[in-house]
Design an enzyme around this catalytic site. Structure first.
Site, PDB file in Angstrom:
ATOM      1  N   HIS A  96       0.847  -1.202   0.000  1.00 22.41           N
ATOM      2  CA  HIS A  96       0.000   0.000   0.000  1.00 22.41           C
ATOM      3  C   HIS A  96       0.885   1.256   0.000  1.00 22.41           C
ATOM      4  O   HIS A  96       1.975   1.259   0.580  1.00 22.41           O
ATOM      5  CB  HIS A  96      -0.933   0.018   1.210  1.00 22.41           C
ATOM      6  N   GLU A 168      -3.986   1.917  -7.314  1.00 20.68           N
ATOM      7  CA  GLU A 168      -4.343   3.019  -6.431  1.00 20.68           C
ATOM      8  C   GLU A 168      -3.436   4.204  -6.723  1.00 20.68           C
ATOM      9  O   GLU A 168      -2.312   4.280  -6.180  1.00 20.68           O
ATOM     10  CB  GLU A 168      -4.163   2.599  -4.962  1.00 20.68           C
TER      11      GLU A 168
END
Ligand code: PGA
Length: 252
Positions: A96, A168
């Site tokens: 992430h 993302e």
């Protein structure tokens, strides 16, 4: 046909046991009967055993937000794959943007963790994404290609198919609005082309590429219009069961 998937990482937004267990129960209830879409939630580590129990025999899979890059050894504070697998974690979030930026989660570590997750029969969900600086400098696509190649490196085709890539864009995380749906569509196509060149057409046709970054119940439908978008990975949008349910509904 790729099965669409909607999941949520709670990050550290939920910070009490009571709130986490309550939200998990509400989500299980809100998605009862849902069958077309795969669903998962990712609470913080200490909540995992009780939430796995709450989600047992439901449509909701449970995952962890990170994992150690080694199987065992002197890694103070880290959490190893065998334990996560043993307690019933089915997904592991890797790479992430927050972990890449704050905790030095490099592509190399993401690669090791992907291998480990698969070895312990958990689905690696690898986040990839360009920063605003990458985008402005015209190197967004090469960044995405690099992260994708690292994530898939050294895996068999069968293992590569199991990886979920979460696109993302770093500049779209934690904002008011997600990236533009047309931009997301084009970028997913680029990522799938990279997978096809590296791993072959079969893997590219099977691998799921999902979008994350400021998705809400109101914006999910437009993003899901693209057949390149195989799911949503949400943060804040997953913290209310009814709104999370609406994002899931948008996938169907
Ligand atoms: P957000 O987080 O939905 O709150 O923007 C998304 C993510 O970081 O995965």
């Amino acid at each position: 046909m790729r099965k669409r998937i909607v999941g949520s990482s709670w990050k550290m937004h939920i910070n009490t046991v009571e709130a986490g267990e309550k939200l998990a129960r509400e989500i299980v209830e809100a998605v009862a009967g849902e069958s077309a879409v795969e669903i998962f939630i990712m609470p913080t580590f200490p909540l995992l055993p009780s939430i796995i129990e709450i989600c047992r025999n439901s449509k909701v899979g449970v995952g962890a937000q990170t994992m150690a890059e080694a199987e065992n050894g002197a890694y103070t504070g880290e959490v190893p794959a065998p334990i996560l697998s043993e307690i019933g974690c089915r997904y592991i979030e890797l790479g992430h943007a927050e972990r890449r930026a704050r905790y030095n989660e490099t592509d190399e570590k993401v690669r090791s963790k992907t291998h480990l997750a698969l070895r312990y029969d958990m689905t690696p969900l690898v986040c990839i994404g360009e920063t605003a600086e990458d985008k402005d400098a015209g190197r967004g696509r090469v960044k995405l290609a690099t992260q994708t190649l690292w994530a898939l490196d050294g895996l068999s085709s069968q293992q590569q198919r199991r990886v979920i890539l979460a696109y993302e864009p770093v500049w779209a995380i934690g904002q008011a609005d997600p990236a533009d749906p047309a931009y997301v569509h084009d970028t997913h196509r680029h990522i799938r082309d990279v997978v096809a060149r590296e791993a072959g057409e079969d893997v590219a046709a099977a691998i799921r590429i999902i979008y994350g970054g400021s998705v809400t119940a109101g914006t999910a439908k437009d993003l899901f219009r693209s057949d390149e978008v195989d799911g949503m990975f949400v943060g804040r949008g997953g913290l209310k069961a009814d709104l999370f349910r609406r994002i899931i509904d948008a996938a169907g």
